[in-house]
Structures are given as structure tokens and as C-alpha cells.
Design an enzyme around this catalytic site. Structure first.
Site, PDB file in Angstrom:
ATOM      1  N   LEU A 118       0.835  -1.193   0.000  1.00  0.00           N
ATOM      2  CA  LEU A 118       0.000   0.000   0.000  1.00  0.00           C
ATOM      3  C   LEU A 118       0.873   1.248   0.000  1.00  0.00           C
ATOM      4  O   LEU A 118       1.940   1.275   0.636  1.00  0.00           O
ATOM      5  CB  LEU A 118      -0.907   0.024   1.239  1.00  0.00           C
ATOM      6  CG  LEU A 118      -1.826  -1.180   1.429  1.00  0.00           C
ATOM      7  CD1 LEU A 118      -2.855  -0.879   2.493  1.00  0.00           C
ATOM      8  CD2 LEU A 118      -2.477  -1.601   0.130  1.00  0.00           C
ATOM      9  N   GLY A 166       1.118  -5.124   1.285  1.00  0.00           N
ATOM     10  CA  GLY A 166       0.060  -5.216   0.273  1.00  0.00           C
ATOM     11  C   GLY A 166       0.496  -5.942  -0.984  1.00  0.00           C
ATOM     12  O   GLY A 166      -0.328  -6.539  -1.678  1.00  0.00           O
ATOM     13  N   ASN A 183       4.521  -7.472   6.685  1.00  0.00           N
ATOM     14  CA  ASN A 183       5.390  -6.863   7.687  1.00  0.00           C
ATOM     15  C   ASN A 183       4.725  -5.716   8.451  1.00  0.00           C
ATOM     16  O   ASN A 183       5.406  -4.877   9.050  1.00  0.00           O
ATOM     17  CB  ASN A 183       6.669  -6.334   7.001  1.00  0.00           C
ATOM     18  CG  ASN A 183       6.367  -5.296   5.928  1.00  0.00           C
ATOM     19  OD1 ASN A 183       5.373  -5.414   5.229  1.00  0.00           O
ATOM     20  ND2 ASN A 183       7.204  -4.288   5.797  1.00  0.00           N
ATOM     21  N   GLU A 184       3.391  -5.677   8.447  1.00  0.00           N
ATOM     22  CA  GLU A 184       2.670  -4.526   9.010  1.00  0.00           C
ATOM     23  C   GLU A 184       3.130  -4.148  10.416  1.00  0.00           C
ATOM     24  O   GLU A 184       3.276  -2.975  10.738  1.00  0.00           O
ATOM     25  CB  GLU A 184       1.144  -4.794   9.026  1.00  0.00           C
ATOM     26  CG  GLU A 184       0.464  -4.560   7.692  1.00  0.00           C
ATOM     27  CD  GLU A 184       0.703  -5.661   6.671  1.00  0.00           C
ATOM     28  OE1 GLU A 184       1.366  -6.665   7.012  1.00  0.00           O
ATOM     29  OE2 GLU A 184       0.233  -5.521   5.531  1.00  0.00           O
TER      30      GLU A 184
HETATM   31  N1  CO8 Z   1       4.546   3.625  -0.138  1.00  0.00           N
HETATM   32  C1  CO8 Z   1       4.992   4.842  -0.552  1.00  0.00           C
HETATM   33  N2  CO8 Z   1       6.270   5.062  -0.937  1.00  0.00           N
HETATM   34  C2  CO8 Z   1       7.139   4.048  -0.876  1.00  0.00           C
HETATM   35  C3  CO8 Z   1       6.740   2.763  -0.449  1.00  0.00           C
HETATM   36  C4  CO8 Z   1       5.378   2.567  -0.062  1.00  0.00           C
HETATM   37  N3  CO8 Z   1       4.884   1.385   0.348  1.00  0.00           N
HETATM   38  N4  CO8 Z   1       7.810   1.959  -0.488  1.00  0.00           N
HETATM   39  C5  CO8 Z   1       8.832   2.702  -0.950  1.00  0.00           C
HETATM   40  N5  CO8 Z   1       8.442   3.954  -1.183  1.00  0.00           N
HETATM   41  C6  CO8 Z   1       9.237   5.074  -1.715  1.00  0.00           C
HETATM   42  C7  CO8 Z   1      10.491   5.335  -0.895  1.00  0.00           C
HETATM   43  O1  CO8 Z   1      10.219   6.177   0.212  1.00  0.00           O
HETATM   44  C8  CO8 Z   1      11.376   5.999  -1.923  1.00  0.00           C
HETATM   45  O2  CO8 Z   1      10.927   7.331  -2.083  1.00  0.00           O
HETATM   46  P1  CO8 Z   1      11.963   8.505  -2.464  1.00  0.00           P
HETATM   47  O3  CO8 Z   1      12.562   8.094  -3.788  1.00  0.00           O
HETATM   48  O4  CO8 Z   1      11.127   9.714  -2.524  1.00  0.00           O
HETATM   49  O5  CO8 Z   1      12.980   8.530  -1.346  1.00  0.00           O
HETATM   50  C9  CO8 Z   1      11.008   5.257  -3.222  1.00  0.00           C
HETATM   51  O6  CO8 Z   1       9.720   4.687  -2.995  1.00  0.00           O
HETATM   52  C10 CO8 Z   1      11.981   4.139  -3.568  1.00  0.00           C
HETATM   53  O7  CO8 Z   1      12.106   3.300  -2.446  1.00  0.00           O
HETATM   54  P2  CO8 Z   1      13.479   2.538  -2.082  1.00  0.00           P
HETATM   55  O8  CO8 Z   1      14.634   3.436  -2.345  1.00  0.00           O
HETATM   56  O9  CO8 Z   1      13.330   1.960  -0.728  1.00  0.00           O
HETATM   57  O10 CO8 Z   1      13.466   1.403  -3.224  1.00  0.00           O
HETATM   58  P3  CO8 Z   1      14.283   0.016  -3.218  1.00  0.00           P
HETATM   59  O11 CO8 Z   1      14.210  -0.494  -4.615  1.00  0.00           O
HETATM   60  O12 CO8 Z   1      15.605   0.172  -2.577  1.00  0.00           O
HETATM   61  O13 CO8 Z   1      13.437  -0.949  -2.252  1.00  0.00           O
HETATM   62  C11 CO8 Z   1      11.367  -1.877  -1.421  1.00  0.00           C
HETATM   63  C12 CO8 Z   1      12.147  -1.362  -2.654  1.00  0.00           C
HETATM   64  C13 CO8 Z   1      12.006  -3.163  -0.936  1.00  0.00           C
HETATM   65  C14 CO8 Z   1       9.943  -2.154  -1.884  1.00  0.00           C
HETATM   66  C15 CO8 Z   1      11.409  -0.811  -0.317  1.00  0.00           C
HETATM   67  O14 CO8 Z   1      11.046   0.451  -0.878  1.00  0.00           O
HETATM   68  C16 CO8 Z   1      10.507  -1.079   0.845  1.00  0.00           C
HETATM   69  O15 CO8 Z   1      10.785  -1.922   1.669  1.00  0.00           O
HETATM   70  N6  CO8 Z   1       9.403  -0.310   0.942  1.00  0.00           N
HETATM   71  C17 CO8 Z   1       8.503  -0.379   2.068  1.00  0.00           C
HETATM   72  C18 CO8 Z   1       7.550  -1.478   1.880  1.00  0.00           C
HETATM   73  C19 CO8 Z   1       6.564  -1.524   3.012  1.00  0.00           C
HETATM   74  O16 CO8 Z   1       6.893  -1.641   4.173  1.00  0.00           O
HETATM   75  N7  CO8 Z   1       5.283  -1.433   2.648  1.00  0.00           N
HETATM   76  C20 CO8 Z   1       4.240  -1.487   3.631  1.00  0.00           C
HETATM   77  C21 CO8 Z   1       3.072  -0.679   3.178  1.00  0.00           C
HETATM   78  S1  CO8 Z   1       1.708  -0.958   4.289  1.00  0.00           S
HETATM   79  C22 CO8 Z   1       0.757  -2.159   3.532  1.00  0.00           C
HETATM   80  O17 CO8 Z   1       0.939  -2.505   2.395  1.00  0.00           O
HETATM   81  C23 CO8 Z   1      -0.371  -2.815   4.290  1.00  0.00           C
HETATM   82  C24 CO8 Z   1      -0.950  -1.926   5.272  1.00  0.00           C
HETATM   83  C25 CO8 Z   1      -2.181  -2.493   5.962  1.00  0.00           C
HETATM   84  C26 CO8 Z   1      -2.809  -1.443   6.812  1.00  0.00           C
HETATM   85  C27 CO8 Z   1      -3.617  -1.976   7.935  1.00  0.00           C
HETATM   86  C28 CO8 Z   1      -3.973  -0.889   8.939  1.00  0.00           C
HETATM   87  C29 CO8 Z   1      -5.158  -1.260   9.841  1.00  0.00           C
END
Ligand code: CO8
Length: 303
Positions: A109, A154, A178-179
Site C-alpha cells: 500500500l 500489500g 510486515n505490518e
Molecule cells: N509507499 C509509498 N512510498 C514508498 C513505499 C510505499 N509502500 N515503499 C517505498 N516507497 C518510496 C520510498 O520512500 C522511496 O521514495 P523517495 O525516492 O522519494 O525517497 C522510493 O519509494 C523508492 O524506495 P526505495 O529506495 O526503498 O526502493 P528500493 O528499490 O531500494 O526498495 C522496497 C524497494 C524493498 C519495496 C522498499 O522500498 C521497501 O521496503 N518499501 C517499504 C515497503 C513496506 O513496508 N510497505 C508497507 C506498506 S503498508 C501495507 O501494504 C499494508 C498496510 C495495511 C494497513 C492496515 C492498517 C489497519
């Protein structure tokens, strides 16, 4: 209900789902999620590309939203519209989902959709997340996730919403729900989908610790079904799909419905409450602080 049953003959299992989802619990008709989503889809460049091969009946849906295919409201809108179109297209029997980005399947997400947004917007967003899962998990098509990069949260939900998962054999790619690492809690239907995939104990460990599994570890717990060299992910998915499509559609679809209907019905009958819970949870100051810290951590990793 008669309508629903009539349409179930026409559209099958997922048709029933979309029919159910346009009726309120009081039986009043409300705007179809699909139509209301369509009106909002005002992005100029497509985040998703779909190629349907009419000779095989297999569509490949490529996510192409840099930098990380995060699931924003716009992305989810486009995803649902494409899925709905394929579902209605009788010539399409199988769907492969993959990414055009190197290293990332989907980052899950879009965190920016949950940070600093109004309750109304959060509610809209969550409805689209629900819709994505309902359409995918209940699809009549045979669905394969061709996971050619990392797939946290997500992205993992999308993968386990498919019937089969093939992942690139690269220990640097990770997948999991990993939430808790973000200080948030995966909702019951994320949990149910994971339990249905890996069993209760593995799901419990995985969810409580917010574990992200490397591709080999994901295979060990059954979170993915197969690892192949990165350049063979899509071709293996195509080969595997032909085996799935060798099974008569109606038998496979009814069996799929038997396996998944209970899980889907649980969300359908709690959909509004689930939105209310999400909105009140995500807009809490403490949760917003956790999300801000997580976003800062993501940015600082680059510095
Ligand atoms: N949302 C928004 N932006 C993101 C996300 C994301 N999920 N993930 C990465 N970005 C952004 C980064 O901040 C970065 O932005 P900027 O260029 O402006 O600095 C850009 O995308 C590139 O990211 P990386 O440099 O980290 O890219 P890599 O290729 O090195 O790594 C990964 C890719 C492995 C995907 C890494 O970005 C990562 O681990 N991202 C986080 C993933 C994560 O933890 N997602 C969880 C989202 S929450 C969800 O999906 C379920 C929520 C359920 C809610 C329930 C509530 C009740």
C-alpha cells in the site's frame, strides 16, 4: 438476491461478489464500487498494462508504476477496472500478474495514502484496497503471481490473493506481511488469506513479528510455490498456467469458490465496519507518528 443468483450463472463466482458488493446491507442499491472508482481514475499515464493472448486465453497484467508499484488509490482503481474487464471477457481464462520494474514486484500500500489524509479520503482508499482483494481472491480466472522482485505487505497480499506464486530465486528479494514493523496491524482478511496459504502457526509467527522472508525462506514456509531464475519467472508462469487451464474451468472455479467463499463472505458482511476500523485506527496520532518514522527510515536508507 434473485439478481445475484441470475448473474452468478452469467458471471460466476466473482460476478456474485461484485453484485453483492453493490448492495447495502439494507438491500438498497448503492453506487457500484467499480463505477465510483472509474470516475476517479484521472491519471494520464497507465500504471498497468494488460496483454491478452486470445489464442491461449491468458492475460499478462504488468504493473508499471515507478518507483515501487505502490498501491495508491489511482493504482488500485486502474487495477480493479482491468480485472473487472478481464473477468467479463469470456475469452480470458487465466491471469498472470507481474512487474515491469527491476527488483520490485510491489511495495504494498502507498504509505502516503495513509499519512496525513482526511478520514474521508482514508475511507475511500481502504474501500479500494478491499475491492482489489475481493476481485482477485474471488476471481473466476486462474491467477498466477509472477513475483520478479520484492513484495512486502500489500504486495504480499496481492500475491497470496492469486492461485499460485512463482518467485525469482534471489535471496535479496523479500515477501511477507510486515505490518507490525510499521506499527500497524494487518486486518483480519489479510490474516485469513495468509492462514489459508501457510497455515496457522507460520501465519502467527509471521504476522506477530512482521517477518519479511527471503525468496528461499518464503518457499520453505509455502508462502510461494516455486522459485526459478529471475529471467524465467514469466515463462514459467506461462507454462504453469497451461497446466491450470487444462482443468475444466467450471470444476476449478467451483472448487476455488468452495475453498475461498467463507473467507470472502467474512469481509463482505463486515465491509463497512472494516472501513470504520481502518479509518479510526490509521488516523490516530500514535499511528500517524509510527508511519512518519517509517517513512523517514525509508528515506534515510538512501542517504
Ligand atoms: N509507499 C509509498 N512510498 C514508498 C513505499 C510505499 N509502500 N515503499 C517505498 N516507497 C518510496 C520510498 O520512500 C522511496 O521514495 P523517495 O525516492 O522519494 O525517497 C522510493 O519509494 C523508492 O524506495 P526505495 O529506495 O526503498 O526502493 P528500493 O528499490 O531500494 O526498495 C522496497 C524497494 C524493498 C519495496 C522498499 O522500498 C521497501 O521496503 N518499501 C517499504 C515497503 C513496506 O513496508 N510497505 C508497507 C506498506 S503498508 C501495507 O501494504 C499494508 C498496510 C495495511 C494497513 C492496515 C492498517 C489497519
Amino acid at each position: 438476491m434473485a439478481n445475484v443468483l441470475r448473474n452468478s450463472a452469467k458471471f460466476g463466482f466473482s460476478g456474485v461478489l461484485s453484485q453483492l458488493s453493490i448492495h447495502s446491507r439494507h438491500g438498497r442499491e448503492c453506487v457500484s464500487p467499480c463505477f465510483s472508482l472509474q470516475q476517479r481514475n484521472n491519471s494520464t499515464s497507465p500504471k498497468i498494462k494488460v496483454d491478452l493472448d486470445n489464442s491461449t486465453g491468458v492475460a499478462v497484467l504488468r504493473m508499471q508504476s515507478p518507483p515501487v508499484n505502490s498501491l495508491s488509490l489511482d493504482f488500485l482503481t486502474e487495477f480493479c477496472i482491468n480485472l473487472e474487464k478481464l473477468e467479463m471477457d469470456k475469452s480470458c481464462r487465466g491471469l498472470i500478474i507481474t512487474s515491469t520494474l527491476s527488483k520490485v514486484f510491489s511495495a504494498g500500500l502507498d504509505i502516503m495514502e495513509m499519512y496525513g489524509k482526511s478520514p474521508e479520503r482514508c475511507g475511500e482508499f481502504w474501500k479500494a484496497v478491499q475491492e482489489m482483494w475481493l476481485k482477485l481472491y474471488g476471481s473466476n480466472m486462474a491467477t498466477i503471481a509472477a513475483i520478479n522482485g520484492s513484495s512486502p505487505a500489500g504486495g504480499c497480499l496481492m500475491s497470496i490473493g492469486c492461485d499460485y506464486r512463482i518467485m525469482a530465486d534471489n535471496p535479496r528479494y523479500s515477501i511477507g506481511l510486515n505490518e507490525t514493523q510499521l506499527g500497524i496491524v494487518a486486518p483480519f482478511w489479510f490474516k485469513d488469506t495468509l492462514v489459508n496459504t501457510v497455515g496457522n502457526r507460520a501465519a502467527e509467527l509471521s504476522l506477530e513479528l512482521g517477518l519479511l522472508y527471503s525468496a528461499p525462506d518464503a518457499l520453505k514456509i509455502g508462502l510461494v510455490d516455486q522459485l526459478v531464475p529471475e529471467d524465467q519467472v514469466l515463462s514459467t508462469a506461462q507454462d504453469t498456467m497451461s497446466k491450470w487451464l487444462a482443468v475444466p474451468d467450471h470444476a476449478r472455479q467451483i472448487t476455488k469458490s468452495m475453498m475461498r467463499k467463507q473467507t470472502i463472505d467474512k469481509l463482505l458482511s463486515n465491509r463497512e465496519a472494516d472501513i470504520t476500523n481502518f479509518v479510526s485506527f490509521i488516523t490516530k496520532d500514535s499511528i500517524q507518528r509510527s508511519l512518519r518514522m517509517y517513512l523517514e527510515m525509508l528515506k534515510s536508507r538512501k542517504a
